[in-house]
Scaffold this motif. Structure first.
Motif, PDB file in Angstrom:
ATOM      1  N   TYR A  72       1.081  -0.749   0.012  1.00 56.63           N
ATOM      2  CA  TYR A  72       0.215   0.123  -0.006  1.00 56.63           C
ATOM      3  C   TYR A  72       0.838   1.235  -0.166  1.00 56.63           C
ATOM      4  O   TYR A  72       0.579   2.133  -0.485  1.00 56.63           O
ATOM      5  CB  TYR A  72      -1.189  -0.186   1.009  1.00 56.63           C
ATOM      6  CG  TYR A  72      -1.744   0.991   1.122  1.00 56.63           C
ATOM      7  CD1 TYR A  72      -2.846   1.114   0.479  1.00 56.63           C
ATOM      8  CD2 TYR A  72      -1.594   2.905   1.794  1.00 56.63           C
ATOM      9  CE1 TYR A  72      -3.840   2.828   0.665  1.00 56.63           C
ATOM     10  CE2 TYR A  72      -2.417   3.567   2.405  1.00 56.63           C
ATOM     11  CZ  TYR A  72      -3.568   3.631   1.431  1.00 56.63           C
ATOM     12  OH  TYR A  72      -4.311   4.300   1.557  1.00 56.63           O
ATOM     13  N   TRP A  73       2.123   1.274   0.778  1.00 58.01           N
ATOM     14  CA  TRP A  73       3.250   2.652   0.656  1.00 58.01           C
ATOM     15  C   TRP A  73       3.484   3.049  -0.477  1.00 58.01           C
ATOM     16  O   TRP A  73       3.768   3.859  -1.151  1.00 58.01           O
ATOM     17  CB  TRP A  73       3.928   2.211   1.956  1.00 58.01           C
ATOM     18  CG  TRP A  73       4.405   3.535   1.803  1.00 58.01           C
ATOM     19  CD1 TRP A  73       5.924   3.459   1.190  1.00 58.01           C
ATOM     20  CD2 TRP A  73       4.253   4.448   3.201  1.00 58.01           C
ATOM     21  NE1 TRP A  73       6.806   4.995   1.943  1.00 58.01           N
ATOM     22  CE2 TRP A  73       6.091   4.857   2.487  1.00 58.01           C
ATOM     23  CE3 TRP A  73       3.506   4.494   4.440  1.00 58.01           C
ATOM     24  CZ2 TRP A  73       5.811   6.661   3.614  1.00 58.01           C
ATOM     25  CZ3 TRP A  73       3.840   6.286   4.672  1.00 58.01           C
ATOM     26  CH2 TRP A  73       4.872   7.279   4.289  1.00 58.01           C
ATOM     27  N   ASN A  74       4.167   1.635  -0.766  1.00 53.68           N
ATOM     28  CA  ASN A  74       4.459   2.265  -2.079  1.00 53.68           C
ATOM     29  C   ASN A  74       3.957   2.266  -3.132  1.00 53.68           C
ATOM     30  O   ASN A  74       4.464   2.729  -4.240  1.00 53.68           O
ATOM     31  CB  ASN A  74       5.137   0.630  -2.552  1.00 53.68           C
ATOM     32  CG  ASN A  74       6.890   0.488  -1.320  1.00 53.68           C
ATOM     33  OD1 ASN A  74       7.222   1.170  -1.095  1.00 53.68           O
ATOM     34  ND2 ASN A  74       7.373  -0.536  -1.441  1.00 53.68           N
ATOM     35  N   SER A  75       2.715   1.445  -3.951  1.00 53.78           N
ATOM     36  CA  SER A  75       2.103   1.807  -4.729  1.00 53.78           C
ATOM     37  C   SER A  75       1.028   2.775  -4.513  1.00 53.78           C
ATOM     38  O   SER A  75       0.251   3.014  -5.763  1.00 53.78           O
ATOM     39  CB  SER A  75       1.305  -0.208  -4.907  1.00 53.78           C
ATOM     40  OG  SER A  75       2.275  -0.914  -5.283  1.00 53.78           O
ATOM     41  N   VAL A  76       0.469   3.303  -3.178  1.00 51.67           N
ATOM     42  CA  VAL A  76      -0.406   4.153  -3.225  1.00 51.67           C
ATOM     43  C   VAL A  76      -0.308   5.179  -3.018  1.00 51.67           C
ATOM     44  O   VAL A  76      -0.137   6.465  -3.281  1.00 51.67           O
ATOM     45  CB  VAL A  76      -2.014   2.970  -2.405  1.00 51.67           C
ATOM     46  CG1 VAL A  76      -3.349   4.119  -2.323  1.00 51.67           C
ATOM     47  CG2 VAL A  76      -2.157   2.316  -3.814  1.00 51.67           C
ATOM     48  N   PHE A  77       0.844   5.136  -1.356  1.00 50.15           N
ATOM     49  CA  PHE A  77       0.304   6.616  -0.529  1.00 50.15           C
ATOM     50  C   PHE A  77       1.490   6.783  -1.179  1.00 50.15           C
ATOM     51  O   PHE A  77       1.529   8.668  -0.832  1.00 50.15           O
ATOM     52  CB  PHE A  77       0.740   5.689   0.551  1.00 50.15           C
ATOM     53  CG  PHE A  77      -0.005   7.281   1.821  1.00 50.15           C
ATOM     54  CD1 PHE A  77      -0.873   7.858   2.468  1.00 50.15           C
ATOM     55  CD2 PHE A  77       1.558   7.457   2.116  1.00 50.15           C
ATOM     56  CE1 PHE A  77      -0.907   9.100   3.081  1.00 50.15           C
ATOM     57  CE2 PHE A  77       1.410   8.452   3.632  1.00 50.15           C
ATOM     58  CZ  PHE A  77       0.050   9.085   3.866  1.00 50.15           C
ATOM     59  N   GLN A  78       2.246   6.294  -1.001  1.00 51.94           N
ATOM     60  CA  GLN A  78       3.991   7.618  -1.773  1.00 51.94           C
ATOM     61  C   GLN A  78       3.374   8.137  -3.083  1.00 51.94           C
ATOM     62  O   GLN A  78       3.672   9.681  -3.393  1.00 51.94           O
ATOM     63  CB  GLN A  78       5.067   6.492  -1.887  1.00 51.94           C
ATOM     64  CG  GLN A  78       6.169   7.327  -2.737  1.00 51.94           C
ATOM     65  CD  GLN A  78       6.948   8.180  -0.848  1.00 51.94           C
ATOM     66  OE1 GLN A  78       6.974   8.105  -0.350  1.00 51.94           O
ATOM     67  NE2 GLN A  78       6.025   9.615  -1.876  1.00 51.94           N
ATOM     68  N   GLU A  79       3.217   7.517  -4.181  1.00 51.34           N
ATOM     69  CA  GLU A  79       2.061   7.443  -5.403  1.00 51.34           C
ATOM     70  C   GLU A  79       1.701   9.009  -4.833  1.00 51.34           C
ATOM     71  O   GLU A  79       1.379   9.990  -5.520  1.00 51.34           O
ATOM     72  CB  GLU A  79       1.655   7.029  -6.291  1.00 51.34           C
ATOM     73  CG  GLU A  79       1.313   7.533  -7.789  1.00 51.34           C
ATOM     74  CD  GLU A  79       0.713   6.611  -8.229  1.00 51.34           C
ATOM     75  OE1 GLU A  79      -0.566   6.747  -9.534  1.00 51.34           O
ATOM     76  OE2 GLU A  79       1.493   5.671  -8.117  1.00 51.34           O
ATOM     77  N   ALA A  80       0.844   8.915  -4.174  1.00 56.68           N
ATOM     78  CA  ALA A  80      -0.415  10.041  -3.636  1.00 56.68           C
ATOM     79  C   ALA A  80      -0.047  11.544  -3.038  1.00 56.68           C
ATOM     80  O   ALA A  80      -0.138  12.933  -3.155  1.00 56.68           O
ATOM     81  CB  ALA A  80      -1.360   9.312  -2.678  1.00 56.68           C
ATOM     82  N   LEU A  81       1.601  10.667  -2.055  1.00 56.85           N
ATOM     83  CA  LEU A  81       2.108  11.670  -1.425  1.00 56.85           C
ATOM     84  C   LEU A  81       2.762  12.810  -2.752  1.00 56.85           C
ATOM     85  O   LEU A  81       3.014  13.904  -2.407  1.00 56.85           O
ATOM     86  CB  LEU A  81       3.422  11.445  -0.878  1.00 56.85           C
ATOM     87  CG  LEU A  81       2.954  11.049   0.706  1.00 56.85           C
ATOM     88  CD1 LEU A  81       3.693  10.657   1.427  1.00 56.85           C
ATOM     89  CD2 LEU A  81       2.014  11.687   1.526  1.00 56.85           C
ATOM     90  N   ASP A  82       3.247  12.135  -3.421  1.00 54.98           N
ATOM     91  CA  ASP A  82       4.065  12.715  -4.677  1.00 54.98           C
ATOM     92  C   ASP A  82       3.338  13.877  -5.071  1.00 54.98           C
ATOM     93  O   ASP A  82       3.283  14.935  -6.050  1.00 54.98           O
ATOM     94  CB  ASP A  82       4.336  12.519  -5.533  1.00 54.98           C
ATOM     95  CG  ASP A  82       5.964  10.749  -4.951  1.00 54.98           C
ATOM     96  OD1 ASP A  82       6.409  11.191  -4.528  1.00 54.98           O
ATOM     97  OD2 ASP A  82       5.926  10.168  -5.994  1.00 54.98           O
ATOM     98  N   ASP A  83       1.855  13.267  -5.498  1.00 55.82           N
ATOM     99  CA  ASP A  83       0.573  14.639  -6.031  1.00 55.82           C
ATOM    100  C   ASP A  83       0.487  15.549  -5.657  1.00 55.82           C
ATOM    101  O   ASP A  83       0.457  16.842  -5.773  1.00 55.82           O
ATOM    102  CB  ASP A  83      -0.652  13.475  -5.852  1.00 55.82           C
ATOM    103  CG  ASP A  83       0.160  12.332  -7.454  1.00 55.82           C
ATOM    104  OD1 ASP A  83       0.789  12.498  -8.045  1.00 55.82           O
ATOM    105  OD2 ASP A  83      -0.928  11.531  -8.240  1.00 55.82           O
ATOM    106  N   TRP A  84       0.277  14.771  -4.086  1.00 54.30           N
ATOM    107  CA  TRP A  84      -0.122  16.073  -2.998  1.00 54.30           C
ATOM    108  C   TRP A  84       0.766  17.804  -3.279  1.00 54.30           C
ATOM    109  O   TRP A  84       0.897  18.206  -3.160  1.00 54.30           O
ATOM    110  CB  TRP A  84      -0.259  15.626  -1.791  1.00 54.30           C
ATOM    111  CG  TRP A  84      -1.893  15.081  -1.390  1.00 54.30           C
ATOM    112  CD1 TRP A  84      -3.363  15.917  -2.096  1.00 54.30           C
ATOM    113  CD2 TRP A  84      -2.208  13.863  -0.488  1.00 54.30           C
ATOM    114  NE1 TRP A  84      -3.840  14.826  -1.035  1.00 54.30           N
ATOM    115  CE2 TRP A  84      -3.218  13.960  -1.014  1.00 54.30           C
ATOM    116  CE3 TRP A  84      -1.388  12.590  -0.930  1.00 54.30           C
ATOM    117  CZ2 TRP A  84      -4.139  12.422  -0.200  1.00 54.30           C
ATOM    118  CZ3 TRP A  84      -2.310  11.790  -0.079  1.00 54.30           C
ATOM    119  CH2 TRP A  84      -3.680  11.606  -0.122  1.00 54.30           C
TER     120      TRP A  84
END
Length: 373
Positions: A72-84
């Motif tokens: 989840y961290w690698n595929s979802v949350f980190q990507e979302a953090l980059d977008d934010w």
């Protein structure tokens, strides 16, 4: 199972129908960072709720905890953090379904039992595809106020082919009535809020502040007058209330200027809030027989577009065309208020969900007025 009423009723329904039910709980978050506002123990409360349901209402069957926190961290949350951090507003729930619940989870479960199927408490339906009856097609739930097909729009068809949505034809009241009938302790449990499985219920901006460096900037009105300060663009979503006083009318976030690190606020009737065109570069068609040929024609493909969870103003009839670079151009025949890049745009033909993609850019009525000038 998530510990809520929907998945609890789903499990009991399947048990009543004679299925061999094996409850699975996804652990997608692994932190006790209280400074972030997540609390860290939300997943533990949900896990306890799942175990209680299994003990009391599912014949004592033991649930399995599957730890997908790293994925989840690698595929979802980190990507979302980059977008934010880049100033756009992502939709982690759509990506969580695509990458975790309907990819990583089935891969693990089906490897252990090739005959297994997945069942969830989503409000959605699967019907034979109009283009290939041997394949399923994703459709809206019968009870539109709870429809969740938007969040499933990019989930792999390979997993959906082995998925059941038992709540697809039920209303929320009917689900709660079944929970009361079966004396499920989740019958009155409130709806969960926050991003997928993280457990952030309140103070979401504070939660992100613990992962992103502050980046102060100006809050301006449409004329460029500075009316306040912000600490990071990630704290604002286009179309949401601006939460600033001193104005004769309620103000909304109309634009986030990433280059100048500025937030522009406008009144609710501003043309800056009304989007007439949008584009997406990563659209995933749910059927292997799509895209339809009409997307490459000058006339385009007439369907409906949804840009956030189903609510008033989130839907518009649209004309979809594929551009030379492969991205899709979506012309909204009825402008949609408050559309934010980074969110998902999902296309529908009636109740049939054709797929979804990330909104990469938008054009508003204000932009068109400037072009005319």
């Amino acid at each position: 199972m998530s510990g809520g009423v929907d998945s609890s009723v789903t499990a009991r329904m399947l048990l009543e129908q004679g299925y061999d039910v094996a409850p699975v709980f996804m652990r997608n978050w692994d932190t006790l960072d209280e400074a972030s506002g997540s609390g860290g123990c939300e997943w533990e409360r949900d896990w306890e709720a799942v175990q209680r349901i299994c003990r009391e209402s599912l014949g004592g069957v033991k649930p399995e905890l599957v730890d997908l926190s790293k994925e989840y961290w690698n595929s979802v949350f980190q990507e979302a953090l980059d977008d934010w951090a880049a100033g756009v507003t992502p939709n982690p729930d759509v990506n969580c379904n695509q990458q975790i619940k309907f990819r990583e989870l089935p891969d693990r479960l089906f490897d252990k039992d090739p005959n297994a199927w997945l069942a969830t408490g989503h409000y959605a339906r699967l019907l034979p595809s109009p283009l290939d009856p041997s394949l399923p097609s994703l459709h809206r739930a019968s009870f539109l106020p709870k429809d969740q097909s938007y969040y499933l729009s990019t989930s792999p068809i390979s997993a959906l082919s082995r998925t059941l949505f038992p709540l697809g034809n039920l209303t929320k009241d009917e689900v709660r009535d079944l929970a009361r009938k079966w004396s499920l302790h989740t019958a009155e449990r409130k709806e969960s809020m926050g991003i997928c499985f993280v457990g952030v219920r309140n103070r979401f901006g504070n939660f992100l502040d613990s992962y992103l460096e502050p980046k102060p900037g100006n809050i301006e009105d449409a004329s460029g007058r500075v009316v306040g300060q912000h600490t990071g663009l990630w704290r604002y979503t286009i179309g949401e209330g601006a939460r600033l006083g001193g104005f004769p009318t309620k103000m909304y976030v109309g634009r986030k200027d990433v280059e100048r690190n500025a937030v522009v606020i406008v009144p609710g009737d501003s043309p800056l809030l009304r989007v007439t065109h949008l584009s997406t570069k990563d659209f995933i068609w749910s059927s292997p027989h799509h895209p339809p040929p009409a997307v490459d024609s000058e006339e385009g493909f007439l369907v409906s577009a949804q840009t956030r969870s189903l609510q008033a103003g989130a839907l518009s009839t649209c004309i979809v065309r594929r551009l030379a670079n492969g991205s899709l151009s979506v012309e909204l025949l009825q402008p949609i208020k408050g559309v934010s890049p980074g969110q998902a745009v999902v296309l529908y033909d009636g109740s049939w969900c054709l797929g979804g993609g990330t909104i990469s850019s938008t054009r508003t009525m204000a932009d068109e007025d400037e072009e005319v000038k």
